[in-house]
Design a protein around this motif. Structure first.
Motif, PDB file in Angstrom:
ATOM      1  N   ILE A  84     -14.268  13.912   4.646  1.00 52.20           N
ATOM      2  CA  ILE A  84     -13.035  13.800   5.550  1.00 52.20           C
ATOM      3  C   ILE A  84     -11.839  12.847   5.265  1.00 52.20           C
ATOM      4  N   ILE A  85     -12.187  11.797   4.601  1.00 50.41           N
ATOM      5  CA  ILE A  85     -11.218  10.929   4.410  1.00 50.41           C
ATOM      6  C   ILE A  85     -10.678  11.257   3.163  1.00 50.41           C
ATOM      7  N   ARG A  86     -11.198  12.071   2.141  1.00 55.49           N
ATOM      8  CA  ARG A  86     -10.377  12.566   1.160  1.00 55.49           C
ATOM      9  C   ARG A  86      -9.526  13.741   1.437  1.00 55.49           C
ATOM     10  N   GLY A  87     -10.081  14.490   2.629  1.00 55.43           N
ATOM     11  CA  GLY A  87      -9.184  15.566   3.102  1.00 55.43           C
ATOM     12  C   GLY A  87      -7.870  14.973   3.747  1.00 55.43           C
ATOM     13  N   LEU A  88      -8.005  13.937   4.471  1.00 54.74           N
ATOM     14  CA  LEU A  88      -6.900  13.362   5.123  1.00 54.74           C
ATOM     15  C   LEU A  88      -5.820  12.788   3.828  1.00 54.74           C
ATOM     16  N   VAL A  89      -6.318  12.311   2.965  1.00 55.31           N
ATOM     17  CA  VAL A  89      -5.359  11.731   1.998  1.00 55.31           C
ATOM     18  C   VAL A  89      -4.652  12.720   1.235  1.00 55.31           C
ATOM     19  N   ALA A  90      -5.646  13.966   1.112  1.00 59.00           N
ATOM     20  CA  ALA A  90      -4.622  15.470   0.502  1.00 59.00           C
ATOM     21  C   ALA A  90      -3.840  15.814   1.445  1.00 59.00           C
ATOM     22  N   VAL A 109      -4.324   5.770   4.201  1.00 60.82           N
ATOM     23  CA  VAL A 109      -5.890   5.184   4.617  1.00 60.82           C
ATOM     24  C   VAL A 109      -5.951   3.828   4.417  1.00 60.82           C
ATOM     25  N   PHE A 110      -6.272   2.828   5.386  1.00 65.81           N
ATOM     26  CA  PHE A 110      -6.387   1.372   5.210  1.00 65.81           C
ATOM     27  C   PHE A 110      -7.957   1.497   5.588  1.00 65.81           C
ATOM     28  N   LEU A 111      -8.754   1.255   4.431  1.00 66.48           N
ATOM     29  CA  LEU A 111     -10.368   1.146   4.777  1.00 66.48           C
ATOM     30  C   LEU A 111     -10.928  -0.213   4.666  1.00 66.48           C
ATOM     31  N   THR A 112     -11.525  -0.589   5.737  1.00 67.25           N
ATOM     32  CA  THR A 112     -12.572  -1.780   5.383  1.00 67.25           C
ATOM     33  C   THR A 112     -14.029  -1.460   5.277  1.00 67.25           C
ATOM     34  N   THR A 113     -14.754  -1.951   4.455  1.00 64.37           N
ATOM     35  CA  THR A 113     -16.106  -1.521   4.522  1.00 64.37           C
ATOM     36  C   THR A 113     -16.931  -2.439   3.814  1.00 64.37           C
ATOM     37  N   GLN A 114     -18.324  -2.401   4.345  1.00 67.66           N
ATOM     38  CA  GLN A 114     -19.252  -3.327   3.730  1.00 67.66           C
ATOM     39  C   GLN A 114     -20.058  -2.425   2.489  1.00 67.66           C
ATOM     40  N   TYR A 115     -19.732  -1.164   2.237  1.00 72.45           N
ATOM     41  CA  TYR A 115     -20.530  -0.399   1.219  1.00 72.45           C
ATOM     42  C   TYR A 115     -19.534  -0.399   0.091  1.00 72.45           C
ATOM     43  N   ILE A 157       0.730  -1.144  -0.210  1.00 76.11           N
ATOM     44  CA  ILE A 157      -0.029   0.109  -0.098  1.00 76.11           C
ATOM     45  C   ILE A 157       0.962   1.224  -0.013  1.00 76.11           C
ATOM     46  N   PRO A 158       0.934   1.857  -1.063  1.00 74.97           N
ATOM     47  CA  PRO A 158       1.617   3.231  -1.244  1.00 74.97           C
ATOM     48  C   PRO A 158       1.177   4.218  -0.233  1.00 74.97           C
ATOM     49  N   ALA A 159       2.364   4.984   0.077  1.00 72.71           N
ATOM     50  CA  ALA A 159       2.201   6.166   1.190  1.00 72.71           C
ATOM     51  C   ALA A 159       1.264   7.072   0.378  1.00 72.71           C
ATOM     52  N   GLY A 160       0.226   7.743   1.311  1.00 71.93           N
ATOM     53  CA  GLY A 160      -0.647   8.784   0.698  1.00 71.93           C
ATOM     54  C   GLY A 160      -1.681   8.513  -0.269  1.00 71.93           C
ATOM     55  N   SER A 161      -2.227   7.078  -0.111  1.00 70.62           N
ATOM     56  CA  SER A 161      -3.415   6.553  -0.902  1.00 70.62           C
ATOM     57  C   SER A 161      -4.375   5.978  -0.007  1.00 70.62           C
ATOM     58  N   VAL A 162      -5.543   5.383  -0.752  1.00 71.55           N
ATOM     59  CA  VAL A 162      -6.513   4.746   0.239  1.00 71.55           C
ATOM     60  C   VAL A 162      -6.854   3.401  -0.591  1.00 71.55           C
ATOM     61  N   PHE A 163      -6.398   2.449   0.662  1.00 73.25           N
ATOM     62  CA  PHE A 163      -6.546   1.115   0.046  1.00 73.25           C
ATOM     63  C   PHE A 163      -7.752   0.576   0.702  1.00 73.25           C
ATOM     64  N   ALA A 164      -8.830  -0.020   0.051  1.00 74.28           N
ATOM     65  CA  ALA A 164      -9.805  -0.565   0.558  1.00 74.28           C
ATOM     66  C   ALA A 164     -10.020  -2.020   0.572  1.00 74.28           C
ATOM     67  N   ILE A 209      -3.896   5.868   8.923  1.00 76.59           N
ATOM     68  CA  ILE A 209      -5.161   5.362   9.465  1.00 76.59           C
ATOM     69  C   ILE A 209      -5.706   4.233   9.160  1.00 76.59           C
ATOM     70  N   PHE A 210      -6.107   3.505   9.940  1.00 74.89           N
ATOM     71  CA  PHE A 210      -7.169   2.382   9.749  1.00 74.89           C
ATOM     72  C   PHE A 210      -8.348   2.686  10.237  1.00 74.89           C
ATOM     73  N   LEU A 211      -9.224   2.546   9.048  1.00 75.65           N
ATOM     74  CA  LEU A 211     -10.741   2.867   9.387  1.00 75.65           C
ATOM     75  C   LEU A 211     -11.553   1.595   9.060  1.00 75.65           C
TER      76      LEU A 211
END
Length: 332
Positions: free
Chosen positions: A192-198, A203-209, A42-49, A172-174
């Protein structure tokens, strides 16, 4: 996994520096294998779901990477620290927001923030400054003096993430951060998540959506039966699933007949004056269709690209249902 669905291969060559990496992570509870050798980069400054059905191992993966649970095998590094030999280094570099809020409802939002500042060993002055900045950033100033038990679900989630940011983590793990939120609160969380990445946060994200992953993630992995069934961008994953096509519609019967002659592989709908050409939705295939029409001097009145969505991908990879006969449409 269906035989027609294959994981997206990684492109050869040097990979960017990883904020999180793992190789062969394994975890079992008794006779049940929860993780059966997963690899991550997972590269730095990215969102991984990380997607997967209930019980697929998403939360276990988060717990291992955040040093809350010990892996049975494999290796992982988070923020450059080995999770096995340097757990304190990992914990100092990360923030974690779990499925269930860590907010104490018996005290105010401000007091929750100051408590977190104390846990991070900030001075009283620095703690108050950081708390005030984060309360303002997350639009909680008016509610700061009220008991957190009076907050709505969305407000508690915002406070939860604000508390996570007190230590200025770069990773951050969400873990399912928007579960139970209404659509408006969910969209607020996305911003909020987009702002963090900016700001350069990983961001390491797990989601049901699945829509959430589609909206936010740079890369997505689908976890099933303890293994990563496929990984890639949202668009790459959608192309794994058959059923995509380009639909051309004409108002001039003569143009329609010419198109039929130029595109013999297309499925015909003579009543609607429409043709359907199999396509993976890629720019290359769309250009090939348009080039054939241009070379024959034919212009379609309507062009629609039909591609499978992440729901279709999820069902196909996890066996959680059947792929719908009619994928959702995207007019381009």
């Amino acid at each position: 996994m269906p035989s027609s669905v294959m994981p997206t291969p990684r492109m050869p060559g040097a990979q960017p520096p990883a904020a999180i990496s793992a190789s062969g992570l394994r975890k079992s509870y008794g006779d049940k294998t929860v993780l059966d050798g997963i690899d991550l980069h997972i590269p730095a400054g990215s969102v991984f779901a990380l997607l997967g059905p209930n019980g697929a191992g998403k939360t276990t993966t988060v717990k291992i990477l955040t040093t809350l649970v010990t892996a049975d095998g494999g290796q992982a590094h988070v923020a450059g620290h080995d999770i096995a030999t340097s757990p304190h280094g990992v914990r100092a570099a990360i923030g974690v927001t779990g499925q269930f809020s860590a907010v104490d409802g018996l005290i105010t939002g401000e007091e929750n923030m100051l408590l977190m500042a104390d846990l991070h060993h900030l001075s009283k002055r620095e703690g108050r400054r950081v708390a005030a900045e984060l309360l303002e950033r997350f639009d909680l100033v008016e509610a700061a003096k009220k008991p957190a038990s009076s907050y709505s679900g969305g407000m508690k989630r915002r406070l939860d993430i604000a508390m996570t940011l007190v230590g200025d983590p770069r990773i951050i793990f969400l873990d399912e951060p928007t579960t139970g939120l209404d659509p408006r609160s969910r969209h607020t969380m996305w911003q909020i998540i987009r702002g963090l990445v900016a700001d350069g946060v990983t961001v390491f994200l797990t989601t049901q959506y699945l829509e959430e992953a589609d909206e936010l993630a740079d890369r997505i992995a689908v976890l099933n039966d303890g293994r990563i069934a496929a990984e890639g961008t949202a668009e790459e994953l959608k192309r794994l699933i058959p059923g995509g096509h380009v639909r051309l519609r004409f108002t001039d019967p003569a143009a329609y007949r010419s198109a039929v002659s130029s595109l013999p592989a297309a499925a015909r709908d003579d009543e609607a004056l429409a043709l359907q050409i199999p396509s993976d939705g890629s720019q290359r295939e769309l250009r090939a269709v348009l080039d054939r029409l241009d070379s024959a001097g034919i212009e379609a009145d309507e062009l629609t690209v039909h591609t499978p969505d992440l729901d279709d991908v999820f069902f196909a990879l996890t066996g959680s249902g059947t792929v719908p006969d009619q994928p959702k449409e995207a007019v381009r």
